[in-house]
Design a protein around this motif. Structure first.
Motif, short mmCIF file in Angstrom:
data_model
loop_
_atom_site.label_atom_id
_atom_site.label_comp_id
_atom_site.label_asym_id
_atom_site.label_seq_id
_atom_site.Cartn_x
_atom_site.Cartn_y
_atom_site.Cartn_z
N GLN A 702 0.83 -1.22 0.00
CA GLN A 702 0.00 0.00 0.00
C GLN A 702 0.86 1.27 0.00
O GLN A 702 0.60 2.22 0.71
N ILE A 703 1.86 1.28 -0.89
CA ILE A 703 2.85 2.36 -0.82
C ILE A 703 2.24 3.72 -1.16
O ILE A 703 2.58 4.73 -0.54
N GLU A 704 1.32 3.77 -2.12
CA GLU A 704 0.78 5.07 -2.49
C GLU A 704 -0.11 5.64 -1.40
O GLU A 704 -0.15 6.86 -1.19
N LEU A 705 -0.84 4.79 -0.68
CA LEU A 705 -1.63 5.26 0.45
C LEU A 705 -0.71 5.79 1.55
O LEU A 705 -1.03 6.79 2.21
N ARG A 706 0.40 5.13 1.76
CA ARG A 706 1.35 5.60 2.77
C ARG A 706 1.93 6.95 2.36
O ARG A 706 2.13 7.84 3.21
N ILE A 707 2.20 7.11 1.07
CA ILE A 707 2.70 8.41 0.60
C ILE A 707 1.62 9.47 0.76
O ILE A 707 1.91 10.62 1.12
N MET A 708 0.35 9.10 0.51
CA MET A 708 -0.76 10.04 0.74
C MET A 708 -0.77 10.51 2.19
O MET A 708 -0.93 11.70 2.48
N ALA A 709 -0.58 9.57 3.13
CA ALA A 709 -0.55 9.95 4.54
C ALA A 709 0.59 10.91 4.81
O ALA A 709 0.44 11.90 5.54
N HIS A 710 1.76 10.64 4.24
CA HIS A 710 2.92 11.50 4.44
C HIS A 710 2.70 12.89 3.86
O HIS A 710 3.00 13.90 4.51
N ARG A 793 -8.39 16.18 2.27
CA ARG A 793 -9.02 17.22 1.45
C ARG A 793 -8.11 18.44 1.35
O ARG A 793 -7.98 19.05 0.29
N ASP A 794 -7.49 18.82 2.47
CA ASP A 794 -6.58 19.97 2.44
C ASP A 794 -5.44 19.74 1.46
O ASP A 794 -5.05 20.64 0.70
N TYR A 795 -4.90 18.51 1.48
CA TYR A 795 -3.81 18.19 0.54
C TYR A 795 -4.29 18.33 -0.90
O TYR A 795 -3.58 18.90 -1.75
N MET A 796 -5.48 17.81 -1.18
CA MET A 796 -6.00 17.88 -2.55
C MET A 796 -6.19 19.32 -2.99
O MET A 796 -5.81 19.70 -4.09
N ASP A 797 -6.78 20.12 -2.12
CA ASP A 797 -7.02 21.53 -2.46
C ASP A 797 -5.69 22.26 -2.66
O ASP A 797 -5.52 23.05 -3.60
N ARG A 798 -4.75 21.99 -1.77
CA ARG A 798 -3.45 22.65 -1.83
C ARG A 798 -2.70 22.26 -3.10
O ARG A 798 -2.07 23.09 -3.76
N THR A 799 -2.80 20.99 -3.46
CA THR A 799 -2.09 20.50 -4.65
C THR A 799 -2.69 21.07 -5.93
O THR A 799 -1.96 21.45 -6.85
N ARG A 800 -4.02 21.13 -5.97
CA ARG A 800 -4.66 21.73 -7.15
C ARG A 800 -4.20 23.18 -7.32
O ARG A 800 -3.89 23.63 -8.43
#
Length: 922
Positions: A702-710, A793-800
């Motif tokens: 589950q590496i991508e989920l772990r990266i999402m958490a990071h 959600r904050d990560y997604m908004d910030r990345t966009r």
């Protein structure tokens, strides 16, 4: 017959503006529309027409505004970044020798219409270059429409009928009925082109439709009757005038000589490298330029808000002609050895008799030590009259000390191939310091294709000799060994020369971005040799087992065919799209739920899945296709691909494939073997260990989920991974508000779909389809998820937001991922880019992590376990071949290095397995 080309300048300008994302030159000036216009003009001027005009709208009102006060009332003002391109556009058009026409009181359409009719009457062949459908009303003998962007041509009534469903003489009536939203001409409500064409087919003209309005039933008939009063005005508004008073006729619009000095300055200012190349060549674009393209990646622009990507080389010598030498005697070879010994770095390239590097034999070698100077050493050219050549072994002995010296910097383009070939001929290349394909890829993965020809055009502004130019094409193609040595020198020495020139341009650009240079220096370049070793290692395959699987798949395909025949009540060809459409949609009357891009019923996988619940036959067809794909792609093909010299299967890995940095494989592609079906997993049983050895597979969990958490730093996700619990069960517990041990299977499944779906930008519609629930319920799941994991959600908004502002996002290690459509005007393209912006840092970071792991593992294996082999990389998994007695040591060493490949705020976990074959180990 003389020709007149009438260019609808407004159509060109707006079409180019809306077709491209916001583009700027190095000075920040907008250039997108300008680039499109220039490219389309260059394509038009290839034909060298005798007469030409670039017609644009004059400012101010026209006679149509007097007829209808609201004409074009809803059209927004011209965007500022488009307005800024008008003046340079006119300057370029004039410098190209094309007259510009603007006539007050009428539109460009009317000027074009008047000139077209007058020219046709005067015996001049007329081409109207436009994408505007209104001009179809002018089509007749001697007047044709050409859409330069699409390449389509309409030159007859039949062509108009095929495109619009009515004759040219009916186009005005068609437009009157449909109306024109862009010009604010209201037509009959709900009357589209098909309805309008149907009415005109029945009643002939607009007057005929109006006279029969009372007989047209339904709501559309009511709408027609409500519009009767305004239809005559509509007809007048959409009719192109052909009687505009003009101060010059068609024969007073000759194509003039162009002003090269003015053009050169404008092209340099706006970064039009291909146009510059044409100027400095013979002055006319060549067929080699290919069709007109509005791809920004070929233009040499910087994206708006992104780092500039200049294409003009800093040193004029980097774009000048090359001096190439053929080395066929001892004196010249000795002279070149001296040059190589004195050089800080040199580029090399090989020519062979095969694309398969592990089976290829040398035909020649090229070398370059300074821009513009290179040599070719022919070794095995064999054709009548071929001159004597130096012995291959002798040349290799002379080059070996240089190529094998790690202190001497070697350059290449896609050098992994050359490294394989030299190793096959007894030389282990060391000191491979730079690869221009990878320099380009890391600098901007999406700015261009990364083949040498494309990069030479983009960064050097030069056209290179193509392989087809010296070997021919198709049935007439000859082997490189049969190419005349003079031609081979021109082609191959240029490869080494251009590689060196590209490096001199790309290296400073990478150096200006320290994070990108680290990705290049610390990951991509050292990985070249690692991948070369993995490819050379190959994997043992049990060909007999694959043949047994093929036989079984064949029997089941036959059974599926028989079952399909029984269900259909007749025999038919399961591989025929036409027969399947007729059977499913005509005979069985199943609904058409999915259509092709051309609007025809589809029988692709999605279409068959959509109707599989309504009839058993689509499911049987899908089963047949699945079996046929496995057999054709793997069980039949893999035995044929076993290298007879090694007895093993050798795939090729590609570093410059996916923009995220993920490796791809080909010949064969081992990353697409399905693992969710028994048949797919069975294929992996044929990948076996030699006697006394075992296959070991190590896979990041589950590496991508772990990266999402990071990346998101969401406390809930960080805690879930830190505690080591099942992340999907933990997510379900949070979303559904219940203890971990009370989470149901369906709730875990929903949480898993959300976890992975959000990473790939899945919305409520996609989640609903995945879970088989209503869209409202799926939206509730997503809302609950974000309420429990607000950091996501904050990560997604910030990345966009970052993507919109910068034009790119980054991985944890600094790899930059450009998003071409992030500021596109098209909402669909923009949304797709936003989804990519969210996922790319995770996928790209995962790619970087496993590459870092491969580097450390490769070095460790060479030192501590030289008999163990790394044999495959598939997504997040590494596969090894190791002696039985060394399995535990390998597991410990590999796991330690994979988990240490990145320092994230959550632990990296590696799942490992051991077996006699890949399936057992997975």
């Amino acid at each position: 017959m003389p020709r007149l080309v009438l260019i609808d300048g407004s159509s060109y300008l707006y079409r180019a503006f809306h077709a491209l994302p916001p583009l700027t030159n190095a000075q920040g000036e907008p250039t997108g529309a300008l680039f499109g216009v220039v490219n389309m003009l260059r394509a038009t001027l290839k034909e060298q027409p005798e007469y030409i005009a670039f017609v644009v709208d004059a400012p101010g009102k026209t006679f149509r505004d007097d007829l209808y006060a609201d004409y074009k009332a809803n059209r927004p003002p011209m965007p500022d970044d488009l307005r800024a391109q008008l003046q340079p556009m006119c300057e370029i058009v004039e410098a190209l020798g094309v007259p510009i026409l603007r006539i007050d009181g009428v539109e460009a359409d009317d000027v074009i219409g008047t000139l077209a009719i007058a020219a046709a009457a005067d015996g001049i062949d007329v081409t109207i270059s436009t994408s505007d459908k209104d001009f179809a009303q002018l089509v007749r003998p001697g007047i044709a429409l050409v859409n330069t962007m699409s390449g389509s041509r309409i030159d007859s009534d039949d062509g108009v009928v095929e495109k619009y469903g009515v004759r040219a003489g009916q186009i005005v009536d068609l437009l009157a009925l449909m109306g024109d939203a862009i010009d604010n001409v209201p037509g009959v409500d709900k009357c589209g082109p098909k309805t309008a064409a149907k009415w005109l087919g029945e009643y002939g003209t607009l007057d005929g439709v109006m006279a029969n309005a009372a007989s047209i039933k339904g709501k559309i008939g009511d709408n027609l009757r409500a519009a009767l009063d305004r239809l005559p005005l509509n007809r007048e508004l959409v009719s192109i005038r052909t009687d505009v008073p003009l101060d010059r006729g068609p024969r007073e619009l000759p194509l003039r000589a162009r002003d090269n000095d003015v053009l050169r300055g404008l092209y340099m200012r706006y970064g039009f490298t291909q146009a510059l190349r044409d100027l400095d060549g013979n002055g006319v674009p060549t067929a080699a330029d290919g069709p007109v393209s509005l791809r920004a990646t070929e233009a040499g622009f910087a994206r708006s808000g992104a780092a500039a990507a200049p294409v003009a080389p800093p040193d004029p010598a980097l774009a000048g002609p090359g001096e190439y030498e053929t080395v066929t005697d001892e004196a010249r070879l000795a002279a070149w050895i001296c040059k190589l010994e004195a050089a800080d770095e040199f580029a090399f390239d090989v020519e062979t008799d095969s694309l398969d590097a592990l089976r290829a034999n040398l035909v020649g070698i090229s070398l370059s030590v300074e821009p513009g100077k290179a040599c070719y050493i022919p070794l095995a050219h064999d054709y009548p009259g071929a001159p004597p050549q130096l012995a291959c072994g002798h040349v290799l002995d002379a080059l070996r000390p240089l190529l094998a010296d790690p202190a001497r910097r070697k350059l290449g383009h896609h050098g992994k191939y050359d490294i394989h070939v030299m190793r096959r001929h007894g030389i282990d290349v060391a000191g491979y310091a730079d690869d221009t394909m990878l320099e380009s890829f890391v600098h901007n993965a999406t700015a261009s294709r990364h083949d040498m020809d494309s990069l030479a055009r983009r960064y050097l502004g030069i056209g290179t000799v193509a392989y087809d130019d010296v070997t021919g094409k198709g049935a007439k193609r000859i082997a490189f060994a049969q190419v005349a040595i003079d031609d081979a020198t021109r082609y191959s020495a240029e490869d080494a020369d251009v590689t060196l020139r590209l490096h001199r341009v790309l290296a400073p650009q990478l150096a200006a971005e320290p994070a990108l240079e680290r990705v290049y220096r610390e990951i991509e370049i050292p990985l070249v040799q690692v991948l070369a070793r993995i490819e050379a290692n190959g994997v043992m395959v049990d060909a007999d087992e694959l043949r047994r699987q093929s036989a079984d798949l064949g029997r089941r395909m036959l059974a599926a065919q028989q079952k399909a025949t029984e269900l259909a009540g007749r025999s038919f060809n399961l591989d025929s799209t036409k027969q399947l459409c007729a059977l499913l949609y005509d005979e069985l009357a199943l609904p058409t739920l999915v259509k092709t891009p051309k609007g025809q019923p589809s029988v692709n996988e999605e279409a068959l899945e959509a109707i599989a619940e309504l009839h058993e036959l689509p499911r049987v067809i899908l089963e047949y296709r699945g079996l046929a794909k496995l057999r054709g792609t793997y069980t039949d093909k893999l035995p044929e691909m076993i290298n007879p010299e090694t007895g093993r299967l050798h795939t090729s890995y590609h570093q410059a494939g996916a923009a995220t940095g993920r490796l791809a494989s080909s010949d064969p592609n081992l990353q697409n073997i399905p693992i969710r079906t028994d048949d797919g997993r069975r294929i992996r049983t044929a990948f076996v260990a030699p006697p006394g050895h075992r296959i070991v597979a190590c896979d990041y969990s589950q590496i991508e989920l772990r990266i999402m958490a990071h990346l998101s730093q969401d406390p809930g996700l960080l805690q879930a991974f830190a505690s080591g619990v099942d992340i999907h069960r933990a997510t379900a517990a949070e979303v559904f508000g219940r203890p971990l041990d009370e989470v149901t299977g369906n709730e875990r499944r929903a949480a898993k779909a959300i976890n992975f779906g959000l990473m790939y930008g899945m919305g409520a519609f996609g989640l609903a389809r995945n879970l088989g629930v209503g869209r409202g319920e799926a939206q509730d799941y997503i809302a609950l998820y974000f309420s429990r994991y607000p950091g996501v959600r904050d990560y997604m908004d910030r990345t966009r937001q970052q993507a919109h502002e910068q034009g790119y996002v980054e991985t944890v290690f600094g790899r930059r991922l450009y998003l071409e459509n992030i500021n596109a005007r098209n909402a669909g393209l923009r949304a797709g880019a936003e989804r990519a912006a969210i996922n790319a840092p995770m996928q790209g970071t995962a790619a970087d992590i496993i590459k870092r792991a491969m580097l450390t593992i490769d070095a460790w294996l060479a030192d501590a376990m030289p008999d163990a082999r790394m044999i495959l990389q598939v997504h997040d998994e590494l596969v090894f071949e190791v002696a039985e007695g060394d399995v535990d040591a390998l597991l410990a060493g590999v796991t330690a290095r994979m988990t240490a490949a990145a320092e994230l705020d959550v632990p990296l976990v590696v799942d490992c397995g051991v077996g006699m074959n890949w399936d057992e180990a997975h």
